[in-house]
Design a protein around this motif. Sequence first.
Motif, mmCIF file in Angstrom:
data_model
loop_
_atom_site.group_PDB
_atom_site.id
_atom_site.type_symbol
_atom_site.label_atom_id
_atom_site.label_comp_id
_atom_site.label_asym_id
_atom_site.label_seq_id
_atom_site.Cartn_x
_atom_site.Cartn_y
_atom_site.Cartn_z
ATOM 1 N N PRO A 8 0.816 -1.228 0.000
ATOM 2 C CA PRO A 8 0.000 0.000 0.000
ATOM 3 C C PRO A 8 0.845 1.272 0.000
ATOM 4 O O PRO A 8 0.496 2.253 -0.657
ATOM 5 C CB PRO A 8 -0.812 -0.112 1.290
ATOM 6 N N TYR A 11 2.252 1.732 -3.476
ATOM 7 C CA TYR A 11 1.185 2.170 -4.384
ATOM 8 C C TYR A 11 0.946 3.673 -4.230
ATOM 9 O O TYR A 11 0.843 4.394 -5.227
ATOM 10 C CB TYR A 11 -0.097 1.382 -4.083
ATOM 11 N N THR A 12 0.856 4.151 -3.002
ATOM 12 C CA THR A 12 0.630 5.579 -2.766
ATOM 13 C C THR A 12 1.787 6.403 -3.309
ATOM 14 O O THR A 12 1.573 7.429 -3.962
ATOM 15 C CB THR A 12 0.438 5.844 -1.253
ATOM 16 N N GLN A 35 -5.935 8.779 0.609
ATOM 17 C CA GLN A 35 -5.667 7.370 0.342
ATOM 18 C C GLN A 35 -5.730 6.541 1.626
ATOM 19 O O GLN A 35 -6.402 5.516 1.678
ATOM 20 C CB GLN A 35 -4.279 7.218 -0.290
ATOM 21 N N ALA A 39 -8.951 4.165 3.007
ATOM 22 C CA ALA A 39 -8.592 2.757 3.178
ATOM 23 C C ALA A 39 -8.933 2.281 4.587
ATOM 24 O O ALA A 39 -9.505 1.196 4.757
ATOM 25 C CB ALA A 39 -7.107 2.552 2.901
ATOM 26 N N TYR A 77 -11.888 -3.649 -2.041
ATOM 27 C CA TYR A 77 -10.890 -3.044 -2.919
ATOM 28 C C TYR A 77 -11.552 -2.097 -3.931
ATOM 29 O O TYR A 77 -11.097 -0.971 -4.135
ATOM 30 C CB TYR A 77 -10.115 -4.137 -3.658
ATOM 31 N N ASN A 86 -6.896 3.905 -1.113
ATOM 32 C CA ASN A 86 -5.914 2.867 -1.362
ATOM 33 C C ASN A 86 -6.564 1.503 -1.125
ATOM 34 O O ASN A 86 -6.722 1.071 0.017
ATOM 35 C CB ASN A 86 -4.715 3.080 -0.437
ATOM 36 N N TYR A 88 -5.435 -1.503 -1.760
ATOM 37 C CA TYR A 88 -4.535 -2.497 -1.176
ATOM 38 C C TYR A 88 -4.561 -2.423 0.345
ATOM 39 O O TYR A 88 -4.653 -3.439 1.030
ATOM 40 C CB TYR A 88 -3.093 -2.284 -1.653
ATOM 41 N N LEU A 89 -4.458 -1.216 0.868
ATOM 42 C CA LEU A 89 -4.461 -1.033 2.318
ATOM 43 C C LEU A 89 -5.814 -1.418 2.912
ATOM 44 O O LEU A 89 -5.875 -2.018 3.987
ATOM 45 C CB LEU A 89 -4.112 0.412 2.671
#
Length: 126
Positions: A8, A11-12, A35, A39, A77, A86, A88-89
């Motif tokens: 995560p 990604y950010t 983000q 999340a 997601y 985000n 993923y997070l």
Amino acid sequence: MESGSNDPTAYTMTMIFLSLLLGWSMSIPLLVVQQIGLALLFGYVMTRIFFIIIERVNFQKEGLFTIFVFTMALVTYSLTGVLKGNGYLAVYLFGILIAIENTWASGKWSFSSTDLRRLCRSVCSS
């Protein structure tokens, strides 16, 4: 937990650097807060929804519970991503909170690899 938090974060940071390279004007602190905040919010809310649903629905057919967990992870997601959070997070937090909740429900206050194996067996046998 450390390796799971790398994705995560990466990604950010990738989103920030790509935005800067493309010349988009943006507030980096606002993007990071957005983000992470979304999340955390969606990871927690979807975990609560997950437990509300499993209390009311009986997953007796083999494999239905696994499909349900996978679907909830995808929805977590997707919703987070659509709102520019985000994903993923959010899914990472979703998984951790499910594991912690299951551990606390069993009367233990720690989480070990034995608990993880027990959780996996109970999910797979449902």
